[in-house]
Design an enzyme around this catalytic site. Structure first.
Site, PDB file in Angstrom:
ATOM      1  N   ARG A 198       0.833  -1.217   0.000  1.00 21.25           N
ATOM      2  CA  ARG A 198       0.000   0.000   0.000  1.00 21.25           C
ATOM      3  C   ARG A 198       0.865   1.265   0.000  1.00 21.25           C
ATOM      4  NH1 ARG A 198      -3.865  -0.450   4.915  1.00 21.25           N
ATOM      5  NH2 ARG A 198      -2.072  -1.517   5.822  1.00 21.25           N
ATOM      6  N   GLU A 199       1.972   1.227  -0.728  1.00 21.54           N
ATOM      7  CA  GLU A 199       2.866   2.376  -0.755  1.00 21.54           C
ATOM      8  C   GLU A 199       2.166   3.638  -1.258  1.00 21.54           C
ATOM      9  OE1 GLU A 199       5.558  -1.243  -1.696  1.00 21.54           O
ATOM     10  OE2 GLU A 199       3.461  -0.632  -1.965  1.00 21.54           O
ATOM     11  N   GLU A 229     -24.451  -3.060  -5.429  1.00 22.50           N
ATOM     12  CA  GLU A 229     -23.229  -3.513  -6.082  1.00 22.50           C
ATOM     13  C   GLU A 229     -23.383  -4.878  -6.734  1.00 22.50           C
ATOM     14  OE1 GLU A 229     -19.012  -4.823  -4.270  1.00 22.50           O
ATOM     15  OE2 GLU A 229     -19.662  -2.791  -3.819  1.00 22.50           O
ATOM     16  N   GLU A 238     -26.750   7.717   1.519  1.00 20.72           N
ATOM     17  CA  GLU A 238     -25.916   8.842   1.081  1.00 20.72           C
ATOM     18  C   GLU A 238     -26.735   9.777   0.229  1.00 20.72           C
ATOM     19  OE1 GLU A 238     -24.150  11.236  -1.785  1.00 20.72           O
ATOM     20  OE2 GLU A 238     -24.902   9.295  -2.402  1.00 20.72           O
ATOM     21  N   SER A 291     -19.377   3.787  12.879  1.00 20.04           N
ATOM     22  CA  SER A 291     -17.982   3.892  13.302  1.00 20.04           C
ATOM     23  C   SER A 291     -17.624   5.330  13.622  1.00 20.04           C
ATOM     24  CB  SER A 291     -17.057   3.362  12.208  1.00 20.04           C
ATOM     25  OG  SER A 291     -17.232   4.085  11.011  1.00 20.04           O
ATOM     26  N   HIS A 322     -16.544  11.338   2.959  1.00 18.84           N
ATOM     27  CA  HIS A 322     -15.424  11.044   2.081  1.00 18.84           C
ATOM     28  C   HIS A 322     -14.657  12.300   1.704  1.00 18.84           C
ATOM     29  CE1 HIS A 322     -17.883   7.391   1.629  1.00 18.84           C
ATOM     30  NE2 HIS A 322     -16.721   6.801   1.502  1.00 18.84           N
ATOM     31  N   ILE A 329     -23.717   6.624  11.595  1.00 20.01           N
ATOM     32  CA  ILE A 329     -23.875   5.367  10.870  1.00 20.01           C
ATOM     33  C   ILE A 329     -23.213   4.200  11.602  1.00 20.01           C
ATOM     34  CG2 ILE A 329     -23.494   4.222   8.653  1.00 20.01           C
ATOM     35  CD1 ILE A 329     -25.610   6.482   8.748  1.00 20.01           C
ATOM     36  N   HIS A 384     -28.378   0.530   6.308  1.00 17.05           N
ATOM     37  CA  HIS A 384     -27.652   1.654   5.727  1.00 17.05           C
ATOM     38  C   HIS A 384     -27.133   1.285   4.348  1.00 17.05           C
ATOM     39  CE1 HIS A 384     -24.954   4.954   5.083  1.00 17.05           C
ATOM     40  NE2 HIS A 384     -23.933   4.127   4.947  1.00 17.05           N
TER      41      HIS A 384
END
Length: 759
Positions: free
Chosen positions: A16-17, A609, A669, A437, A698, A435, A645
């Site tokens: 994940r650089e 999705e 959203e 977290s 976001h 929501i 959600h």
């Protein structure tokens, strides 16, 4: 000779650089030249990893999103960004995130809309159009990467998003038809192709994934007009489709004046022989024979049985590739030293998929004997998986067969349930909640890491997590929120956390996949029948509830999202696996209710999705997906309130199915799309409560009190005030406390203002 190539490679890096470099840059800790140097190093590494291929993709690498990259190439960034000035990188990040490093005040703008890339968990920045949109070519990014690649002796195959897919993926903010812009767009594409041709590029990969959807005659005619206009301009064109069958668009694709066609061979298996027979003599056929979206080893011997006749027929006009870009799988399985050895032997990540591709090409070009050892090892791995008792469990299958329709029914209709819930919960008008977290600080991540590495014992770990839960409850009470959450400090990921506690899952250490920008997920590997050995969340929620008199939501991930955000077994229908997950979540729901939890949220962020790309296939998927949610949720009493959600769902066209889920409250959203999603309620009277998101989590931007009131006023024009909740768009784990607290303060203050208006 069969030719090998790749459609795209994961860009985040094996460790994940790119993620960490981007986040350092956005914090102002890494200068732009250093970020660009790291990106160039990653590209070099990735080309080296693809060195055995005959053609390698160039231009598939992106600092944030490939669709946004195409918008830059076409000179189509939003006016609100262009008007602020600054260099290209500054404008790029302002479009993606609403701000660039160092921005404040007037430099903060609305970020581009974010939505799912077809039926994947990757998100792209939606191109913005209007009747006034004009395009102009800026090929500098692509040309620079071609020069880089040639400096490393790479056989370059530039990758661009095709003109029709670009328009189809965008959105006209003024309600106009994006297709009306085609005549102005095509000359810019022609100029791009001619520019590439002058640099000596032989092949260009033109991605047109929209061809696997059900196109109207207008769009089909637009394809013919576009590619006739572009014919003969610049390099040879490989028209690339993926994610599904061409079906009714197959004849259209074959009629387009291009030099090659790529299709997903797995989705189009029944058409391969007839397709090859009808292929014009001057055209190549590229087959996506390796699954680019899942991590199971391919059956190489079975593939060769299909490919050998085609190879004899087409010879060097047969190209082999993964089905789609490898963006959707992790980089390298060799890093996984802690993964269960038996399961590991069944898997192939991006590097291993390219090895499979090379093995197939060698077998076709030199005979199977040249790769006999590799083919034997592949067959043994497939046999091991097929016969493993860990994959198939008699008790799980028996429970599934015992289900009947009553398991998915609530005791009473919503109108009766909501009265009982209101009497029990005593919430004000416009109730506020989040929501689930709260910020995942570096201290929390370090705490989990130390626990996983046995540097912290169970007692101390639990005490530390309880400390974080207590902090979260205190902050919410101080803010004045009405329905609280425990903050999910113990959870690394909303899917992985549950998968770790369910039989039938395995987990990688470095299996990261890009979701958007710097956001990466590590999908768990769902390899066998699912069962819940014990309660997964009850202790944490019970502890949080003991700290407050306000209701604390139980937080669960729903079965459809657990399915769609995992690497799912491919040896049984997805619906069967989903119902197994639903039974496990149902057991957890009933345990939470038994523990006195009054509100239980079952997130189904990934419901949309999983929709097939062809609308004619939607009803079947939605039927079993909705049934799975109802199976998980509907065993509770009327007084227990069920929330769900959905984020970045574009749910307008599936609102009927969402209504059938019969959740008491749905949160969605809407802030980044400026409440556009609520247009569904102009034609459909949604019967239950709804919380339209008012805080775009976001983006680092903090919504003001007035902005939230304005958004809720738009919602109130479509939904009765008594059925509206106020909440952010999504969970807050990716944000920091300095952003979250003022944003939620404004949200609570806006709720008070709205309550005064209806008092």
């Amino acid at each position: 000779m069969a030719i090998t190539h790749n459609l795209g490679f994961p860009r985040i890096g094996a460790r994940r650089e790119l993620k960490f470099a981007l986040e350092e840059h956005w914090r102002g800790e890494l200068p732009a030249p250093a970020l660009l140097e790291l990106a160039a190093g990653l590209r070099q590494d990735h080309w080296q990893l693809q060195g055995e291929l005959d053609w390698q993709p160039v231009g598939d690498f992106s600092l944030y999103d490939q669709v946004l990259d195409m918008s830059v190439t076409l000179g189509n960034l939003p006016a609100r960004v262009r008007d602020l000035g600054g260099d290209e990188l500054t404008a790029y990040f302002r479009t993606a995130r609403g701000r660039a490093p160092g921005d404040a005040g007037d430099s903060v703008v609305a970020a581009g809309e974010l939505t799912k890339w077809f039926d994947t968990n990757y998100h792209y920045i939606v191109p913005e159009f209007s009747t006034d949109t004009r395009f102009s070519l800026d090929p500098s990014r692509l040309l620079a990467q071609i020069d880089e690649a040639r400096g490393q002796n790479v056989a370059v195959k530039p990758v661009i998003l095709g003109p029709l897919s670009y328009l189809w993926l965008g959105k006209a903010k003024d309600g106009s038809d994006p297709l009306a812009l085609l005549d102005g767009l095509l000359p810019v594409y022609a100029e791009l192709f001619e520019t590439l041709g002058r640099t000596g590029v032989e092949w260009v990969q033109v991605d047109e994934p929209v061809l696997v959807t059900e196109l109207s005659e207008t769009w089909q005619q637009a394809y013919l007009r576009a590619y006739r206009f572009l014919a003969g301009r610049g390099p040879k064109k490989l028209l690339t489709t993926y994610f599904g069958r061409l079906a009714n668009n197959l004849e259209l694709a074959l009629s387009l004046p291009v030099d090659g066609l790529h299709l997903d061979a797995q989705a189009n298996q029944d058409k391969l022989e007839s397709l090859a027979a009808g292929l014009p003599d001057d055209r190549i056929l590229s087959l996506g024979v390796i699954n680019g979206r899942n991590i199971w080893k391919s059956d190489l011997n079975a593939l060769l049985d299909r490919l050998e006749p085609l190879h004899r027929q087409l010879a060097d006009r047969l190209w082999l590739a993964p089905s789609c870009s490898l963006l959707h799988v992790p980089v390298d399985l060799t890093s996984e030293q802690q993964l269960d050895a038996e399961v590991r032997n069944w898997l192939a990540f991006a590097r291993q998929k390219l090895d499979e591709l090379t093995t197939l090409a060698t077998a076709l070009n030199q005979g199977r004997a040249a790769v006999a050892e590799a083919l034997q090892a592949n067959a043994e791995a497939l046999r091991s998986r097929r016969e493993s008792q860990r994959v198939n469990r008699v008790d799980v299958k028996a429970r599934l067969q015992a289900l009947d329709a009553s398991w998915g029914q609530r005791q009473s209709p919503f109108a009766e349930r909501i009265r009982q819930q209101q009497d029990r919960l005593r919430l004000p008008a416009y109730p506020t909640t989040t929501i689930g977290s709260f910020p995942q600080t570096s201290e929390i991540r370090q705490l989990r890491r130390r626990y996983r590495q046995d540097e912290l014992d169970e007692r101390r770990y639990r005490a530390c997590i309880q400390h974080e839960i207590a902090r979260c409850i205190r902050e919410q009470e101080a803010l004045g929120l009405d329905v609280l959450v425990h903050g999910e400090a113990e959870r690394n990921d909303m899917v992985e956390y549950f998968g770790e506690q369910l039989d039938g899952y395995a987990f990688s250490q470095f299996g990261w996949v890009q979701s958007y920008g710097s956001r990466c997920v590590k999908p768990p590997i769902l390899y066998g029948d699912i069962q819940r050995p014990k309660a997964m969340t009850v202790d944490w929620i019970r502890y949080a509830q003991s700290l407050t008199d306000k209701p604390v939501k139980g937080m669960l991930t729903g079965p459809v999202t657990l399915l769609n955000w995992s690497f799912v077994r491919d040896d049984q229908p997805r619906s069967v696996t989903c119902f197994q997950l639903a039974l496990a979540i149902r057991d957890e729901v009933l345990d939470l209710e038994q523990a006195g939890v009054e509100i239980i949220q079952i997130d189904e962020a990934a419901l949309r999705e999983g929709l097939p790309l062809k609308r004619s296939q939607w009803p079947d998927y939605l039927d079993w997906a909705v049934d799975a949610f109802r199976l998980a949720a509907n065993g509770v009493a009327d007084t227990t309130q069920i929330h769900t959600h959905m984020c970045y769902s574009e749910f307008n066209d599936i609102i009927d199915a969402i209504s059938r889920m019969d959740a008491d409250v749905i949160t969605i959203e809407t802030s980044r799309s400026d409440m556009e999603l609520l247009a569904a309620f102009d034609r459909f009277r949604y019967p239950n409560d709804i919380g339209p998101g008012v805080y775009d989590i976001h983006s680092p931007n903090i919504p003001s009190h007035d902005q939230i009131v304005e958004l809720m006023a738009k919602a109130g024009r479509r939904i009765p005030a008594e059925r509206l909740w106020i909440n952010p768009d999504c969970g807050l784990k990716t944000r920091g406390w300095p952003e979250v607290l003022p944003a939620l303060e404004n949200m609570v203050a806006a709720a008070r203002t709205l309550r005064e208006a209806v008092a």
